[in-house]
Design a protein around this motif. Structure first.
Motif, PDB file in Angstrom:
ATOM      1  N   LEU A  87       0.823  -1.211   0.000  1.00 43.58           N
ATOM      2  CA  LEU A  87       0.000   0.000   0.000  1.00 43.58           C
ATOM      3  C   LEU A  87       0.859   1.264   0.000  1.00 43.58           C
ATOM      4  CD1 LEU A  87      -3.029  -0.717   2.373  1.00 43.58           C
ATOM      5  CD2 LEU A  87      -3.047  -0.396  -0.109  1.00 43.58           C
ATOM      6  N   HIS A  88       1.951   1.249   0.769  1.00 42.23           N
ATOM      7  CA  HIS A  88       2.804   2.445   0.821  1.00 42.23           C
ATOM      8  C   HIS A  88       3.421   2.718  -0.543  1.00 42.23           C
ATOM      9  CE1 HIS A  88       5.547   5.486   2.317  1.00 42.23           C
ATOM     10  NE2 HIS A  88       6.549   4.828   1.754  1.00 42.23           N
ATOM     11  N   ALA A  89       3.928   1.671  -1.204  1.00 43.19           N
ATOM     12  CA  ALA A  89       4.515   1.842  -2.539  1.00 43.19           C
ATOM     13  C   ALA A  89       3.461   2.314  -3.534  1.00 43.19           C
ATOM     14  CB  ALA A  89       5.140   0.531  -2.999  1.00 43.19           C
ATOM     15  N   TRP A  90       2.256   1.768  -3.439  1.00 39.79           N
ATOM     16  CA  TRP A  90       1.155   2.160  -4.332  1.00 39.79           C
ATOM     17  C   TRP A  90       0.863   3.648  -4.209  1.00 39.79           C
ATOM     18  CZ3 TRP A  90      -4.065   3.200  -2.517  1.00 39.79           C
ATOM     19  CH2 TRP A  90      -5.024   3.313  -3.533  1.00 39.79           C
ATOM     20  N   ARG A  91       0.716   4.127  -2.979  1.00 39.63           N
ATOM     21  CA  ARG A  91       0.433   5.540  -2.760  1.00 39.63           C
ATOM     22  C   ARG A  91       1.597   6.416  -3.222  1.00 39.63           C
ATOM     23  NH1 ARG A  91      -1.819   3.669   2.295  1.00 39.63           N
ATOM     24  NH2 ARG A  91      -4.090   3.937   2.313  1.00 39.63           N
ATOM     25  N   THR A  92       2.810   5.990  -2.886  1.00 39.94           N
ATOM     26  CA  THR A  92       3.988   6.780  -3.234  1.00 39.94           C
ATOM     27  C   THR A  92       4.141   6.913  -4.742  1.00 39.94           C
ATOM     28  OG1 THR A  92       5.126   6.099  -1.206  1.00 39.94           O
ATOM     29  CG2 THR A  92       6.495   6.919  -3.022  1.00 39.94           C
ATOM     30  N   GLU A  93       3.966   5.819  -5.467  1.00 40.61           N
ATOM     31  CA  GLU A  93       4.178   5.848  -6.913  1.00 40.61           C
ATOM     32  C   GLU A  93       3.072   6.610  -7.627  1.00 40.61           C
ATOM     33  OE1 GLU A  93       4.896   1.783  -8.014  1.00 40.61           O
ATOM     34  OE2 GLU A  93       6.630   1.654  -6.673  1.00 40.61           O
ATOM     35  N   LEU A  94       1.827   6.489  -7.156  1.00 41.45           N
ATOM     36  CA  LEU A  94       0.764   7.323  -7.712  1.00 41.45           C
ATOM     37  C   LEU A  94       1.031   8.797  -7.412  1.00 41.45           C
ATOM     38  CD1 LEU A  94      -2.400   5.169  -6.997  1.00 41.45           C
ATOM     39  CD2 LEU A  94      -1.663   5.964  -9.250  1.00 41.45           C
ATOM     40  N   GLY A  95       1.604   9.073  -6.243  1.00 44.50           N
ATOM     41  CA  GLY A  95       1.978  10.446  -5.912  1.00 44.50           C
ATOM     42  C   GLY A  95       3.045  10.987  -6.848  1.00 44.50           C
ATOM     43  N   ARG A  96       3.976  10.138  -7.273  1.00 38.97           N
ATOM     44  CA  ARG A  96       4.996  10.574  -8.227  1.00 38.97           C
ATOM     45  C   ARG A  96       4.391  10.858  -9.593  1.00 38.97           C
ATOM     46  NH1 ARG A  96       9.086   5.807  -6.241  1.00 38.97           N
ATOM     47  NH2 ARG A  96       9.873   6.864  -4.347  1.00 38.97           N
TER      48      ARG A  96
END
Length: 332
Positions: free
Chosen positions: A223-232
């Motif tokens: 979930l953290h990677a998902w949010r971070t990458e969508l944020g990028r």
């Protein structure tokens, strides 16, 4: 004596059935209520909320069953609860992400864009068939494995049709590709566990940025990677300035995810939503288009206008492909 016992048993059965109906109705309504609250709050929450949000329209089913059971049990609080949940879900089912300022004047060029997730390269033959049939100008490929996909894209026939390309990433799930009929050069990448390359494409004398999107899926452990990458991806869209941008791929998120809506809030338009298909499922392909979520998208910036969007079956993949016809303008 027998008649009395039967009457007593019947009298005891009715309350038990009512309690059972209330219990089941409560559970069904709770399943629908929790993701609805997060959707209304503009948050994706923690597992299992992001996973349930992907299927938000289908939560109308447990909410409707909760209403029926509440009615059968004559449970008044449940009736009000179910009605509120159904109204809330209905409000959020409406299309999102298709609005935006339309460019004016004659278009510089018409483009056809295709995005396809090949599921570890298994749908390579389906991609090749789609390239021959649809003849897209720009192609974003996800899960392009080196043995099948990359090798097929290096064939003389594909090279003749798409002389400009970028291959990025290693492995069956990490690999991505950009194919183009127009001249391009590598333009960096969005960092992520799965390759998300970007190309600067020259179309009718104008530079267009073409970004492959493939953030991690919102699994409990990512979930953290998902949010971070969508944020990028959101940050890239927000910093685009006046330059045309196309962002295409498997976003692993739907319009009901706050992390995806933040990308749209930068002013990008969802081609499917803009052309009347905001909820057509692309995953899982086995149950789509009847049941599923639209997690594959083609997003466009201000100088681009979506004209049509269609969904393609890709034998061998758990995703459906998406092809959009776009118009590129000199200015907004």
């Amino acid at each position: 004596m027998v008649t009395g016992n039967a009457a007593a048993a019947a009298t005891g059965t009715a309350p038990r059935r009512r309690r059972a109906a209330v219990t089941v109705a409560s559970a069904l309504l709770l399943v629908a209520t929790v993701p609805l609250v997060f959707r209304a709050a503009g948050s994706d929450g923690v597992t299992p909320v992001p996973q349930l949000l992907a299927f938000l329209p289908w939560l109308l089913v447990p909410a409707g069953l909760g209403l029926v059971l509440s009615l059968a049990a004559r449970w008044r609080p449940g009736l009000f609860w179910a009605a509120a949940v159904l109204l809330g879900l209905t409000a959020f089912v409406r299309p999102y992400g298709g609005d935006g300022p339309a460019p004016h004047g004659p278009p510089l060029a018409r483009l056809r864009v295709l995005t396809a997730n090949l599921e570890f390269g298994r749908a390579t033959d389906g991609l090749l068939a789609a390239l021959r049939r649809e003849r897209p100008d720009l192609v974003a490929v996800q899960e392009c494995d080196p043995e099948r996909c990359a090798a097929a894209l290096a064939s003389p026939a594909v090279r003749a049709a798409y002389p400009f390309r970028i291959l990025a990433g290693h492995g069956a799930s990490e690999g991505s590709a950009v194919l183009s009929r127009f001249p391009l050069r590598p333009d960096g990448a969005v960092p992520g566990e799965l390759a998300m390359p970007r190309a600067a494409v020259t179309v009718s004398g104008r530079r267009l940025r073409f970004q492959v999107a493939h953030p991690m899926p919102p699994l409990p452990g990512s979930l953290h990677a998902w949010r971070t990458e969508l944020g990028r991806l959101r940050d890239l869209a927000a910093s685009r300035g006046a330059e045309p941008l196309v962002m295409a791929g498997d976003f692993n998120s739907s319009q009901d995810h706050a992390a995806f809506r933040s990308v749209l809030h930068t002013g990008l338009r969802d081609s499917a939503a803009a052309t009347g298909s905001p909820r057509t499922p692309t995953w899982p392909a086995r149950t789509a288009p009847v049941l599923g979520a639209q997690i594959d998208h083609i997003l466009v910036g201000d100088a681009l206008r979506p004209r049509t969007a269609r969904f393609l079956d890709l034998p061998g993949s758990d995703h459906r492909g998406l092809v959009a016809d776009l118009e590129l303008y000199a200015a907004r």
